[in-house]
Design a protein around this motif. Structure first.
Motif, PDB file in Angstrom:
ATOM      1  N   ALA A  34      31.336  46.366  41.237  1.00 16.39           N
ATOM      2  CA  ALA A  34      32.099  45.165  40.881  1.00 16.39           C
ATOM      3  C   ALA A  34      32.136  44.192  42.055  1.00 16.39           C
ATOM      4  O   ALA A  34      31.964  42.982  41.889  1.00 16.39           O
ATOM      5  CB  ALA A  34      33.511  45.557  40.482  1.00 16.39           C
ATOM      6  N   GLY A  35      32.362  44.738  43.249  1.00 17.66           N
ATOM      7  CA  GLY A  35      32.426  43.893  44.454  1.00 17.66           C
ATOM      8  C   GLY A  35      31.128  43.166  44.705  1.00 17.66           C
ATOM      9  O   GLY A  35      31.111  41.964  45.018  1.00 17.66           O
ATOM     10  N   MET A  36      30.004  43.880  44.537  1.00 19.78           N
ATOM     11  CA  MET A  36      28.687  43.264  44.767  1.00 19.78           C
ATOM     12  C   MET A  36      28.469  42.111  43.788  1.00 19.78           C
ATOM     13  O   MET A  36      28.055  41.016  44.170  1.00 19.78           O
ATOM     14  CB  MET A  36      27.567  44.288  44.543  1.00 19.78           C
ATOM     15  N   ALA A  37      28.732  42.386  42.500  1.00 17.57           N
ATOM     16  CA  ALA A  37      28.496  41.352  41.482  1.00 17.57           C
ATOM     17  C   ALA A  37      29.407  40.154  41.716  1.00 17.57           C
ATOM     18  O   ALA A  37      28.964  38.999  41.592  1.00 17.57           O
ATOM     19  CB  ALA A  37      28.738  41.935  40.088  1.00 17.57           C
ATOM     20  N   ALA A  38      30.666  40.412  42.092  1.00 19.57           N
ATOM     21  CA  ALA A  38      31.602  39.304  42.298  1.00 19.57           C
ATOM     22  C   ALA A  38      31.201  38.460  43.506  1.00 19.57           C
ATOM     23  O   ALA A  38      31.202  37.227  43.442  1.00 19.57           O
ATOM     24  CB  ALA A  38      33.015  39.854  42.480  1.00 19.57           C
ATOM     25  N   ILE A  56      22.016  47.497  40.010  1.00 21.86           N
ATOM     26  CA  ILE A  56      22.752  46.915  38.871  1.00 21.86           C
ATOM     27  C   ILE A  56      23.798  45.907  39.356  1.00 21.86           C
ATOM     28  O   ILE A  56      23.904  44.799  38.831  1.00 21.86           O
ATOM     29  CB  ILE A  56      23.411  48.031  38.015  1.00 21.86           C
ATOM     30  N   GLY A  57      24.547  46.264  40.379  1.00 22.43           N
ATOM     31  CA  GLY A  57      25.593  45.369  40.899  1.00 22.43           C
ATOM     32  C   GLY A  57      25.014  44.055  41.404  1.00 22.43           C
ATOM     33  O   GLY A  57      25.522  42.972  41.074  1.00 22.43           O
ATOM     34  N   THR A  58      23.941  44.137  42.176  1.00 26.30           N
ATOM     35  CA  THR A  58      23.359  42.901  42.728  1.00 26.30           C
ATOM     36  C   THR A  58      22.659  42.093  41.620  1.00 26.30           C
ATOM     37  O   THR A  58      22.764  40.872  41.594  1.00 26.30           O
ATOM     38  CB  THR A  58      22.367  43.213  43.864  1.00 26.30           C
ATOM     39  N   TYR A  59      21.998  42.796  40.706  1.00 20.08           N
ATOM     40  CA  TYR A  59      21.319  42.097  39.600  1.00 20.08           C
ATOM     41  C   TYR A  59      22.320  41.298  38.765  1.00 20.08           C
ATOM     42  O   TYR A  59      22.091  40.134  38.440  1.00 20.08           O
ATOM     43  CB  TYR A  59      20.595  43.137  38.726  1.00 20.08           C
ATOM     44  N   GLN A  60      23.453  41.941  38.456  1.00 20.65           N
ATOM     45  CA  GLN A  60      24.473  41.237  37.660  1.00 20.65           C
ATOM     46  C   GLN A  60      25.019  40.038  38.425  1.00 20.65           C
ATOM     47  O   GLN A  60      25.358  39.021  37.827  1.00 20.65           O
ATOM     48  CB  GLN A  60      25.604  42.187  37.263  1.00 20.65           C
ATOM     49  N   GLY A  61      25.119  40.160  39.744  1.00 23.75           N
ATOM     50  CA  GLY A  61      25.563  39.020  40.556  1.00 23.75           C
ATOM     51  C   GLY A  61      24.580  37.877  40.502  1.00 23.75           C
ATOM     52  O   GLY A  61      24.954  36.716  40.296  1.00 23.75           O
ATOM     53  N   PHE A  62      23.293  38.183  40.621  1.00 21.45           N
ATOM     54  CA  PHE A  62      22.276  37.132  40.641  1.00 21.45           C
ATOM     55  C   PHE A  62      22.122  36.428  39.293  1.00 21.45           C
ATOM     56  O   PHE A  62      21.672  35.299  39.242  1.00 21.45           O
ATOM     57  CB  PHE A  62      20.921  37.698  41.083  1.00 21.45           C
ATOM     58  N   ASN A  92      32.246  42.513  35.202  1.00 22.18           N
ATOM     59  CA  ASN A  92      32.500  43.478  34.138  1.00 22.18           C
ATOM     60  C   ASN A  92      31.219  44.226  33.749  1.00 22.18           C
ATOM     61  O   ASN A  92      31.205  45.453  33.622  1.00 22.18           O
ATOM     62  CB  ASN A  92      33.076  42.706  32.937  1.00 22.18           C
ATOM     63  N   MET A  93      30.126  43.466  33.612  1.00 20.04           N
ATOM     64  CA  MET A  93      28.844  44.078  33.227  1.00 20.04           C
ATOM     65  C   MET A  93      28.363  45.059  34.305  1.00 20.04           C
ATOM     66  O   MET A  93      27.793  46.102  33.994  1.00 20.04           O
ATOM     67  CB  MET A  93      27.773  42.995  33.034  1.00 20.04           C
ATOM     68  N   ALA A  94      28.595  44.700  35.567  1.00 18.88           N
ATOM     69  CA  ALA A  94      28.156  45.576  36.664  1.00 18.88           C
ATOM     70  C   ALA A  94      28.871  46.926  36.581  1.00 18.88           C
ATOM     71  O   ALA A  94      28.254  47.986  36.756  1.00 18.88           O
ATOM     72  CB  ALA A  94      28.442  44.910  38.016  1.00 18.88           C
ATOM     73  N   VAL A  95      30.176  46.896  36.277  1.00 18.96           N
ATOM     74  CA  VAL A  95      30.948  48.142  36.198  1.00 18.96           C
ATOM     75  C   VAL A  95      30.513  48.955  34.976  1.00 18.96           C
ATOM     76  O   VAL A  95      30.205  50.143  35.077  1.00 18.96           O
ATOM     77  CB  VAL A  95      32.468  47.839  36.144  1.00 18.96           C
ATOM     78  N   VAL A  96      30.448  48.273  33.834  1.00 15.20           N
ATOM     79  CA  VAL A  96      30.116  48.977  32.588  1.00 15.20           C
ATOM     80  C   VAL A  96      28.719  49.607  32.674  1.00 15.20           C
ATOM     81  O   VAL A  96      28.542  50.809  32.445  1.00 15.20           O
ATOM     82  CB  VAL A  96      30.213  48.011  31.377  1.00 15.20           C
ATOM     83  N   TRP A  97      27.734  48.792  33.050  1.00 18.85           N
ATOM     84  CA  TRP A  97      26.361  49.311  33.104  1.00 18.85           C
ATOM     85  C   TRP A  97      26.184  50.332  34.223  1.00 18.85           C
ATOM     86  O   TRP A  97      25.421  51.289  34.088  1.00 18.85           O
ATOM     87  CB  TRP A  97      25.347  48.170  33.243  1.00 18.85           C
ATOM     88  N   GLY A  98      26.898  50.129  35.329  1.00 24.08           N
ATOM     89  CA  GLY A  98      26.835  51.092  36.431  1.00 24.08           C
ATOM     90  C   GLY A  98      27.315  52.460  35.976  1.00 24.08           C
ATOM     91  O   GLY A  98      26.659  53.482  36.206  1.00 24.08           O
ATOM     92  N   MET A  99      28.450  52.479  35.290  1.00 22.54           N
ATOM     93  CA  MET A  99      29.021  53.768  34.847  1.00 22.54           C
ATOM     94  C   MET A  99      28.156  54.426  33.764  1.00 22.54           C
ATOM     95  O   MET A  99      27.894  55.625  33.813  1.00 22.54           O
ATOM     96  CB  MET A  99      30.442  53.558  34.328  1.00 22.54           C
TER      97      MET A  99
END
Lengths: 263, 247
Positions: free
Chosen positions: A117-121, A218-224, A238-245
């Protein structure tokens, strides 16, 4: 009626196409970040910052999760094992489960929730405020500068967190087993060393490494891929957390099938 | 030697069926301040992205300082971008770094200067854009909009670029700060012009453009309607420009 069926088939087709496009895009991102990992300049300072953020800053929550996981699992196993008079096997059972599954998977879920979540945010906010454009205009590859240290940081930190989880979880089960359930200390520990194998620990470490890499990507991809403003950042997070898990749980199944055969 | 820093040759850009830039052929004069004017959706930002090589043309070429940048490979293009400085619409300062660190960032990435040299250069740059020593150690979130633009300008100047680009540099600023920022842009231009310095501004602000620019490129629907020096622009009989001037 026929129109409705056609419409549903069309919607289904579009969903499949969207999914395939997304997968292609994600794979392309993963390949590009992999490529830039091995190209200079190597920014070790950024990598250590990420290891500190992902690893060190997660230790407390890992400590809490692991101690209670070990303790609760020891209790649950005791209830079943007592029936067949095999309660002295609690130690090895808990430890093997921790080494193979209960350490890497919850560690992965914790890191996916906290750090994915932190990475994506962080990256998403930089995207919508043109900070990523500013990097690119300066001639700095934003994948290399932002994604690579985070992916490497997660890949290196998660096995360490998983190892900590294993040790603390074992400690939790030991406290419950020997101090609460009154299993003899020597029996508890000697059975663990009788049944534990290096391959079991290796299985957990390999899983944690793979989970770390995937959570980072996944986290960085969702951020970009964040677009718009604050709403877009929220959605990306949200997507980073859901897809990560989801990824941790699904990949765990396939890794277990594979690693059990080779280790 | 060409009289232009930047030239567009038969440049077109299509997104799907939509034509965003339509067969552009013109040049941006070396060592001058050129403003690209136009209504929203005219293609100004897309044109700027082509100058920076952030977007590639569907057809045609973008020649910057004699190099067709659309023909460079990725690594060469990144290297080439060090010829540019840019001030973004909302400054785009790195929010995790102080003003000082923002300006020092490109110096640490691309030069072999030691920390003492970096400190001297950064403080000089910040001083030249009117940022105090106290403000130099504040985060962007603790600065006003005008101060952020000034720090953005100092960051853009850090690597002594040959071309300075400004994307709507006075968006969201009050009229007084707007003119302060334009004064600063003009001073920056004339302080650096001796080593070859071209300024390109994207703007909606017709009044500031007429006051501060040497040349004006007026775009509409992906085409250049007029490309004139300021005095000729004021006298243009083109009805679209007359309408814009009367706003």
């Amino acid at each position: 009626m026929r129109d409705m069926v056609e419409k549903r088939i069309e919607n289904l087709g579009n969903s499949v196409l969207d999914l395939l496009n997304g997968l292609g895009d994600f794979t392309n991102f993963a390949i590009r970040t992999m490529f830039w990992t091995f190209r200079p300049p190597y920014r070790f300072k950024l990598l250590f910052e990420q290891i500190y953020f992902i690893g060190n800053k997660s230790v407390f929550i890992i400590f809490l999760t692991s101690s209670f996981t070990g303790a609760v699992f020891a209790y649950q196993i005791y209830v079943g094992m007592k029936v067949i008079n095999a309660d002295s096997f609690i130690g090895p059972l808990v430890t093997i489960a921790l080494a193979k599954e209960l350490a890497p998977v919850p560690s992965g879920l914790v890191v996916a929730g906290r750090c994915g979540a932190g990475m994506a945010a962080q990256i998403g906010t930089m995207k919508v405020t043109e900070q990523i454009d500013a990097l690119e205009v300066m001639g700095i590859n934003s994948y290399q500068y932002l994604a690579v240290p985070r992916i490497l940081g997660a890949t290196l930190s998660l096995p360490l967190l998983s190892a900590i989880f294993l040790m603390i979880g074992y400690g939790g089960s030991w406290v419950i087993g020997t101090q609460v359930l009154q299993i003899d200390d020597i029996t508890f520990t000697s059975k663990v060393s009788d049944f534990m194998e290096l391959g079991m620990v290796a299985e957990g470490i390999i899983k944690a490494t793979v989970f770390g890499y995937l959570i980072g990507v996944i986290g960085t991809y969702q951020g970009f891929r964040v677009t718009g403003g604050a709403e877009g950042v929220g959605k990306g997070t949200n997507m980073a957390v859901v897809w990560g898990m989801i990824t941790v749980l699904v990949v765990d199944f396939f890794l277990t099938s594979f690693l059990t055969k080779i280790l | 030697m060409s009289e232009f820093s930047i030239e567009f040759k038969d440049l077109s850009k299509l997104y799907g069926q939509a034509t965003i830039l339509n067969n552009l052929n013109f040049g941006i004069h070396k060592n001058k301040i050129t403003t690209i004017l136009g209504f929203s959706g005219a293609g100004k930002t897309t044109l700027m992205k082509h100058i920076l090589g952030l977007t590639m043309p569907t057809s045609g070429d973008v020649i910057v300082l004699g190099t067709a940048i659309n023909k460079l490979d990725e690594l060469a293009l990144r290297e080439f971008r060090r010829n540019f400085g840019m001030v973004f619409q909302y400054a785009a300062l790195f929010d995790f770094l102080t003003s000082f660190e923002n300006v020092a960032f490109p110096l640490r990435e691309f030069t072999k200067m030691n920390e003492e040299q970096i400190k001297d250069k950064v403080l000089n740059l910040l001083d030249s854009v009117g940022i105090s020593l106290e403000a130099a150690y504040r985060l962007p979130s603790e600065l006003s909009g005008g101060m952020r633009k000034r720090v953005g300008l100092a960051r853009g100047l850090a690597l002594d670029p040959h071309i300075m680009l400004y994307d709507e540099p006075t968006s969201g600023l009050d009229p007084i700060t707007t003119h302060m920022v334009y004064d600063l842009m003009r001073d920056t231009h004339y302080n650096n012009v001796h080593h070859g310095f071209t300024s390109v501004i994207i703007s909606h602000d017709i009044h500031a453009t007429l006051k501060y620019s040497d040349y004006i490129v007026f775009m509409e629907k992906g085409q250049v309607v007029e490309h004139l020096d300021v005095e000729s622009f004021k006298k243009s009989a083109n009805p679209v420009i007359r309408r814009f001037l009367e706003l």
